[in-house]
Design an enzyme around this catalytic site. Structure first.
Site, PDB file in Angstrom:
ATOM      1  N   HIS A  27      12.338   6.110   0.977  1.00  0.00           N
ATOM      2  CA  HIS A  27      11.324   5.999   1.703  1.00  0.00           C
ATOM      3  C   HIS A  27      11.016   4.527   2.484  1.00  0.00           C
ATOM      4  O   HIS A  27      11.025   3.746   1.541  1.00  0.00           O
ATOM      5  CB  HIS A  27      10.049   6.511   1.398  1.00  0.00           C
ATOM      6  CG  HIS A  27      10.132   8.148   1.259  1.00  0.00           C
ATOM      7  ND1 HIS A  27       9.336   8.758   0.069  1.00  0.00           N
ATOM      8  CD2 HIS A  27      10.574   9.135   1.910  1.00  0.00           C
ATOM      9  CE1 HIS A  27       9.589  10.044   0.079  1.00  0.00           C
ATOM     10  NE2 HIS A  27      10.328  10.112   1.175  1.00  0.00           N
ATOM     11  N   GLU A  86       8.392   2.238   1.409  1.00  0.00           N
ATOM     12  CA  GLU A  86       8.526   1.972   0.127  1.00  0.00           C
ATOM     13  C   GLU A  86       9.446   0.993  -0.343  1.00  0.00           C
ATOM     14  O   GLU A  86       9.875   0.953  -1.622  1.00  0.00           O
ATOM     15  CB  GLU A  86       8.497   3.388  -0.724  1.00  0.00           C
ATOM     16  CG  GLU A  86       7.386   4.266  -0.484  1.00  0.00           C
ATOM     17  CD  GLU A  86       7.607   5.655  -0.971  1.00  0.00           C
ATOM     18  OE1 GLU A  86       8.540   5.744  -1.608  1.00  0.00           O
ATOM     19  OE2 GLU A  86       6.869   6.518  -0.667  1.00  0.00           O
ATOM     20  N   HIS A  88      10.014   5.168  -6.138  1.00  0.00           N
ATOM     21  CA  HIS A  88       9.354   5.532  -5.163  1.00  0.00           C
ATOM     22  C   HIS A  88       7.889   4.718  -5.300  1.00  0.00           C
ATOM     23  O   HIS A  88       7.701   3.941  -6.306  1.00  0.00           O
ATOM     24  CB  HIS A  88       9.122   6.829  -4.861  1.00  0.00           C
ATOM     25  CG  HIS A  88      10.119   7.599  -4.361  1.00  0.00           C
ATOM     26  ND1 HIS A  88      10.467   8.120  -3.224  1.00  0.00           N
ATOM     27  CD2 HIS A  88      11.200   8.079  -5.064  1.00  0.00           C
ATOM     28  CE1 HIS A  88      11.337   8.774  -2.968  1.00  0.00           C
ATOM     29  NE2 HIS A  88      11.945   8.799  -4.056  1.00  0.00           N
ATOM     30  N   GLU A 123       6.739   6.692  -9.516  1.00  0.00           N
ATOM     31  CA  GLU A 123       5.764   6.429  -8.286  1.00  0.00           C
ATOM     32  C   GLU A 123       5.395   4.975  -8.649  1.00  0.00           C
ATOM     33  O   GLU A 123       4.385   4.903  -9.321  1.00  0.00           O
ATOM     34  CB  GLU A 123       4.548   7.470  -7.867  1.00  0.00           C
ATOM     35  CG  GLU A 123       5.363   8.656  -7.541  1.00  0.00           C
ATOM     36  CD  GLU A 123       5.891   8.640  -6.181  1.00  0.00           C
ATOM     37  OE1 GLU A 123       5.599   7.643  -5.711  1.00  0.00           O
ATOM     38  OE2 GLU A 123       6.262   9.649  -5.651  1.00  0.00           O
TER      39      GLU A 123
END
Length: 395
Positions: free
Chosen positions: A162, A165, A306, A365
């Protein structure tokens, strides 16, 4: 650093001279037979660079070697015509210098140009790294994979699926840098000796899956697609919320693992800054490259970086193997992140990997807050992921 072979030189001799594991010298010279070195042949010595030195009053080869913790023969290797008994003041000689600090800073905005700069420098200093181009982005940027290690088990990491990110890329690059620095210098990381990890594992790293998107977030729209990108972004020049690739397709919603569910329920039905899964799975060149690499290399486990949430996901449809749970416990212990087995999500890389291969897959994450995370979080995120990196290679 490159040296030329003398009569009687061997990889083992170089290993002793430079205090480097012989495996790293062999792997830095894959086209060279270690049993038949030829006089005059050029050999890569990993972890060293060459610096010029001007002879000063009172210098001797012994003194220069002692001051730099070098074997005297390393100086003779770089200066084959030097007469140690007739050094001349202001004479210029070459000295090997062991690299003892990190190349990758990471604590900075990190676009594709910076990635290329760091990759090129790392491959130059640590030629046991193998650089592969696994495909190209929409705009033709190379998608790089970095390989190293001797093991039969291949562990894969990737980052920046992404666009906003992007902080995940310098985190992954600094992890790689610390690992290779440890290998050459023989210095453990958190008490863990890394050469056994090198011998046990083959490591695959794709540090920036979405280079066009990262550059869009950090540098603004490219001229060749400015109108299209602005239209997708509803005319705004603020791209800080952009997650997709340059065509407005969310790359982590592109994999054929119940893709149809995501296609039906995702709100965007056309290209968008985030969440649009495309018109079909595996349409985007970045995703095709990752899928083909995964199929070719048959990874034993994968970790995708991420942001954000300080948690990680590791299950999919009950298809994950028992090994995943043991890894998840250790990852949670060393990182402090929350371990989450299942979430209501499909079509991601981790989902597809578990769905197809029934092997351990993890989506991390990193950090906490609103994307893009501030670079001030980099030091903490890096320390949290260093333990995860070691566990992934140790267990």
């Amino acid at each position: 650093m490159k040296v030329r072979v003398r009569q009687g030189d061997t990889f083992w001799l170089y290993s002793q001279m430079f205090r480097i594991p012989v495996q790293l010298i062999e792997d830095s010279n894959p086209e060279v037979s270690p049993t038949s070195l030829l006089v005059g042949q050029t050999i890569n010595i990993p972890g060293y660079v060459i610096e010029e030195y001007t002879i000063q009053q009172g210098d001797t080869i012994w003194k220069l070697a002692r001051e730099r913790n070098l074997a005297m023969d390393t100086i003779f290797l770089l200066n084959p015509n030097i007469n140690p008994n007739q050094l001349q003041i202001n004479e210029r000689i070459l000295l090997p210098k062991l690299v003892t600090s990190l190349i990758v800073d990471g604590n900075e905005e990190y676009d594709f140009a910076k990635l290329k700069e760091d990759i090129n420098r790392l491959v130059e200093i640590y030629p046991f790294l193998k650089l592969n181009e696994i495909g190209k982005s929409v705009l033709g940027k190379p998608l790089y994979e970095i390989e190293l290690g001797r093991g039969v088990r291949t562990t894969h990491f990737n980052a920046s699926f992404h666009a906003n990110e992007w902080i995940t890329t310098p985190v992954l690059m600094k992890l790689l840098n610390e690992y290779v620095l440890s290998l050459v210098n023989g210095s453990p990381i958190r008490g863990v000796s890394t050469l056994p990890l090198y011998n046990r594992n083959r490591l695959s790293i794709v540090p920036m899956v979405n280079p066009d998107g990262v550059d869009l977030v950090l540098n603004g729209p490219p001229e060749q697609m400015k109108e299209e990108v602005l239209a997708i972004n509803k005319g705004s020049m603020d791209f800080s919320s952009w997650k997709a690739n340059i065509r407005g397709v969310d790359l982590n919603n592109q994999f054929p693992a119940n893709w149809e569910i995501e296609k039906e329920r995702k709100e965007p039905k056309s290209p968008a800054p985030r969440d649009y899964p495309g018109d079909a799975p595996l349409t985007e060149p970045e995703v095709i490259a990752i899928a083909e690499l995964t199929q070719k290399k048959q990874f034993a486990r994968v970790l995708a970086f991420h942001t954000q949430g300080r948690e990680f996901y590791w299950g999919y449809e009950g298809l994950e193997p028992p090994e995943s749970e043991a890894l998840a416990r250790e990852f949670a212990r060393v990182s402090g992140y929350e371990s989450v087995r299942y979430i209501d999500s499909h079509a991601g890389y981790k989902d597809w990997f578990i769905y197809i291969y029934h092997r351990p897959g993890f989506t991390f994450e990193l950090g906490y807050g609103v994307n893009p995370l501030p670079i001030t979080q980099f030091p903490q995120i890096y320390e949290e992921m260093l333990g995860v990196f070691l566990v992934s290679l140790y267990m």
